[in-house]
Motif scaffolding. Structure first.
Motif, PDB file in Angstrom:
ATOM      1  N   TYR A 135      -1.640  58.110  50.126  1.00  0.00           N
ATOM      2  CA  TYR A 135      -0.561  57.962  51.102  1.00  0.00           C
ATOM      3  C   TYR A 135      -0.314  59.259  51.882  1.00  0.00           C
ATOM      4  O   TYR A 135      -0.188  59.242  53.110  1.00  0.00           O
ATOM      5  N   ARG A 137      -1.135  63.300  53.169  1.00  0.00           N
ATOM      6  CA  ARG A 137      -2.315  63.960  53.722  1.00  0.00           C
ATOM      7  C   ARG A 137      -3.015  64.770  52.635  1.00  0.00           C
ATOM      8  O   ARG A 137      -2.383  65.571  51.952  1.00  0.00           O
ATOM      9  N   VAL A 190      15.779  60.182  48.084  1.00  0.00           N
ATOM     10  CA  VAL A 190      16.543  60.794  49.172  1.00  0.00           C
ATOM     11  C   VAL A 190      15.550  61.097  50.290  1.00  0.00           C
ATOM     12  O   VAL A 190      14.677  61.951  50.141  1.00  0.00           O
ATOM     13  N   ASP A 192      13.845  62.493  53.517  1.00  0.00           N
ATOM     14  CA  ASP A 192      13.844  63.723  54.322  1.00  0.00           C
ATOM     15  C   ASP A 192      14.507  63.408  55.671  1.00  0.00           C
ATOM     16  O   ASP A 192      14.170  62.402  56.306  1.00  0.00           O
TER      17      ASP A 192
ATOM     18  N   LEU B  89       8.325  64.933  47.481  1.00  0.00           N
ATOM     19  CA  LEU B  89       7.212  64.136  48.003  1.00  0.00           C
ATOM     20  C   LEU B  89       7.052  64.442  49.483  1.00  0.00           C
ATOM     21  O   LEU B  89       7.792  63.946  50.331  1.00  0.00           O
ATOM     22  N   ALA B  90       6.083  65.295  49.760  1.00  0.00           N
ATOM     23  CA  ALA B  90       5.893  65.826  51.111  1.00  0.00           C
ATOM     24  C   ALA B  90       4.921  64.960  51.888  1.00  0.00           C
ATOM     25  O   ALA B  90       4.370  63.983  51.380  1.00  0.00           O
ATOM     26  N   ARG B  91       4.711  65.333  53.151  1.00  0.00           N
ATOM     27  CA  ARG B  91       3.721  64.651  53.977  1.00  0.00           C
ATOM     28  C   ARG B  91       2.307  64.999  53.522  1.00  0.00           C
ATOM     29  O   ARG B  91       1.409  64.181  53.580  1.00  0.00           O
ATOM     30  N   SER B  92       2.146  66.234  53.071  1.00  0.00           N
ATOM     31  CA  SER B  92       0.834  66.682  52.597  1.00  0.00           C
ATOM     32  C   SER B  92       0.874  66.825  51.077  1.00  0.00           C
ATOM     33  O   SER B  92       1.896  67.213  50.502  1.00  0.00           O
ATOM     34  N   VAL B  93      -0.234  66.515  50.438  1.00  0.00           N
ATOM     35  CA  VAL B  93      -0.351  66.731  48.993  1.00  0.00           C
ATOM     36  C   VAL B  93      -0.045  68.189  48.661  1.00  0.00           C
ATOM     37  O   VAL B  93       0.620  68.504  47.673  1.00  0.00           O
ATOM     38  N   PHE B  94      -0.506  69.086  49.514  1.00  0.00           N
ATOM     39  CA  PHE B  94      -0.352  70.525  49.304  1.00  0.00           C
ATOM     40  C   PHE B  94       1.103  70.944  49.122  1.00  0.00           C
ATOM     41  O   PHE B  94       1.423  71.846  48.348  1.00  0.00           O
ATOM     42  N   HIS B  96       3.552  69.032  48.013  1.00  0.00           N
ATOM     43  CA  HIS B  96       4.246  68.344  46.922  1.00  0.00           C
ATOM     44  C   HIS B  96       4.740  69.358  45.894  1.00  0.00           C
ATOM     45  O   HIS B  96       4.121  70.403  45.694  1.00  0.00           O
ATOM     46  N   PRO B 166      11.210  68.271  51.374  1.00  0.00           N
ATOM     47  CA  PRO B 166       9.929  68.983  51.503  1.00  0.00           C
ATOM     48  C   PRO B 166       9.951  69.977  52.666  1.00  0.00           C
ATOM     49  O   PRO B 166      10.782  69.875  53.570  1.00  0.00           O
ATOM     50  N   TRP B 176       6.491  58.489  55.070  1.00  0.00           N
ATOM     51  CA  TRP B 176       7.780  58.773  54.451  1.00  0.00           C
ATOM     52  C   TRP B 176       7.664  60.058  53.649  1.00  0.00           C
ATOM     53  O   TRP B 176       6.617  60.327  53.025  1.00  0.00           O
ATOM     54  N   ALA B 177       8.738  60.829  53.657  1.00  0.00           N
ATOM     55  CA  ALA B 177       8.798  62.044  52.838  1.00  0.00           C
ATOM     56  C   ALA B 177      10.218  62.178  52.320  1.00  0.00           C
ATOM     57  O   ALA B 177      11.174  61.703  52.953  1.00  0.00           O
ATOM     58  N   GLY B 178      10.353  62.792  51.192  1.00  0.00           N
ATOM     59  CA  GLY B 178      11.691  62.975  50.630  1.00  0.00           C
ATOM     60  C   GLY B 178      11.622  63.425  49.186  1.00  0.00           C
ATOM     61  O   GLY B 178      10.617  63.982  48.748  1.00  0.00           O
TER      62      GLY B 178
END
Lengths: 213, 213
Positions: A135, A137, A190, A192, B89-94, B96, B166, B176-178
Motif C-alpha cells: 500500500y 511507497r 487518527v 494525518d 503509518l506514513a506514505r512511504s515505508v521508510f 513508518h 507521519p 491514506w496516512a496517519g
C-alpha cells in the motif's frame, strides 16, 4: 518442534518452572508484539534501546539509520521481547509479581547487504503493519542505502512465561488475591491532516484487536 | 524544574527533535508504567532483563531475588522504560515508525541495606499496586533478607518522545496516512480460586483505566 539451544546464557537458572525451551514458545512471543529492547555494550557500558522488529524462521530483523550507534555492533547483542499480561496480587507483598511472556535472544548481528535488505524490510513492515508493503511507497535506492538492517539468529534464545494466580494460597493473611489483567488494543486510526484518502481496510480492521504494547 | 544531565551517553545525538531534557518529562515516563528493561554486562555480553520498578524524586528502585544474576552489578547499568503509543503509518515505508515515550537511565546501582529496604519496597509496591502495602501482608524479616533492592540515581537520564502524524506529507505517493493508536487498559480482576474475600475497592477502581503494558 525442536528445542531452543541451552547455553550458559540461556539456561534457566532460577524460577525454572517459568522457563520454556521449545521453539513454538519463542515464536508465540515474537508473534505477539513488535517492539523489542536491544541491549548492546558501548565503551564497556550497557545500552538498552527500544526498537521494532520483524522475524522469520531463522532470524529476528532490526533496522534503523546507518548513523545509529546501537546498530554498529559486531559483538554479541541481547534482544528482549516482553509482554506484560497482568499484575499478580498476592496475599503477601513478597509474592506480588507480574504475569508475562518474554524472550531473550543472544547473537552476533549480521549486517545485511543491499541485496538482502529489501526482503528483510518487507518482513519487518508486514509484521508491524500487515498490508502496508503493497500500500505504501516502497523504499527508494537512497532510502535503502540510509537504512541498516541487522539479522540476529534465533538459535540461542530463552523464553519465560508466568501466568495464573498468586503462589501464596497457603499464606494465613486472609485478603482478596488474584490477577489484574492488562491488555493492549488498537484504537480508531487518527488520519494525518494532509491525507485525503479514506482509511484502508487493512488498517481499520485492526481496531479493537488485542496487541501488547 | 531542573534539566537532566547531559553526558556523552545521554546527549541526544540523532533525531534531536524527539529529545527532552527536562526532569518533568522523565517523571512523566516513569509514572506512566511499571515495567522497565534492565541492561547489564555479564562476562562482556549485554543482558536485558524485564523487571518492575518504583521511584522517588532521586532514585529508581529495582528488586529481585538475592540469587538474581542481573542484580549483582557493581558497574554502570542502563534502565530503559518504553511506552508504545501507536504506529505511524506514513506514505512511504521508510517513514513508518512508532509513537512512543521512552527514558534511559544510566547509573551504578547501590544495593540497599536492610534498614533502607522496607521503605524502598513500599515505594515500589505502591507504584505498581497502590493500596496493596496496607492491604497485603508486609515482608517478614526472612523475606526481606531474601530480597535484593537496587537504587539507581535519576541523575543521568535521557528522554525521547515521538508523537503526532507521519513526517512525509510532502511525499507524492497519494495514500491514506496517519496513526493507529495503541492503548493498554486494566481488565476485570480474576480472583484466585482459593480467595474468599471480595475484590477491594483499591483494585476494582483500576479496571478500565489506561496503563501502558
Amino acid at each position: 518442534m525442536s528445542d531452543l539451544s541451552s547455553t550458559g546464557r540461556t539456561r534457566h537458572r532460577r524460577l525454572r518452572e517459568q522457563g520454556r525451551s521449545d521453539r513454538a514458545s519463542l515464536f508465540a512471543v515474537l508473534q505477539a508484539g513488535f517492539v523489542c529492547h536491544l541491549g548492546v555494550v558501548s565503551d564497556g557500558v550497557p545500552m538498552v534501546v527500544p526498537t521494532v522488529y520483524g522475524f522469520d524462521a531463522d532470524y529476528i530483523y532490526l533496522h534503523g539509520s546507518v548513523a545509529s550507534q546501537s546498530l554498529t555492533q559486531t559483538t554479541t547483542v541481547c534482544v528482549t521481547i516482553t509482554h506484560v499480561d497482568g499484575l499478580v496480587l498476592a496475599r503477601s507483598v513478597f509474592e506480588h509479581g507480574v504475569n508475562y511472556r518474554s524472550a531473550m535472544i543472544y547473537g552476533v548481528p549480521r549486517r545485511l547487504d543491499s541485496d538482502e535488505k529489501l526482503s528483510a524490510l518487507r518482513c519487518l513492515t508486514e509484521h508491524i503493519a500487515p498490508g502496508q508493503w503493497d500500500y505504501a511507497r516502497r523504499p527508494s535506492r537512497k532510502e535503502l542505502a540510509a537504512t541498516t538492517i541487522l539479522a540476529i539468529s534465533l538459535e540461542e534464545a530463552s523464553v519465560k512465561v508466568r501466568q495464573g494466580p498468586p503462589d501464596d494460597a497457603d499464606d494465613p493473611h486472609d485478603v482478596w488475591a488474584g490477577v489484574l489483567p492488562l491488555t493492549g488494543s488498537w484504537q480508531p486510526p487518527v488520519t494525518d491532516p494532509h491525507a485525503t484518502r479514506p482509511v484502508p481496510a487493512h488498517i481499520s480492521r485492526r481496531v479493537g484487536t488485542l496487541s501488547p504494547a
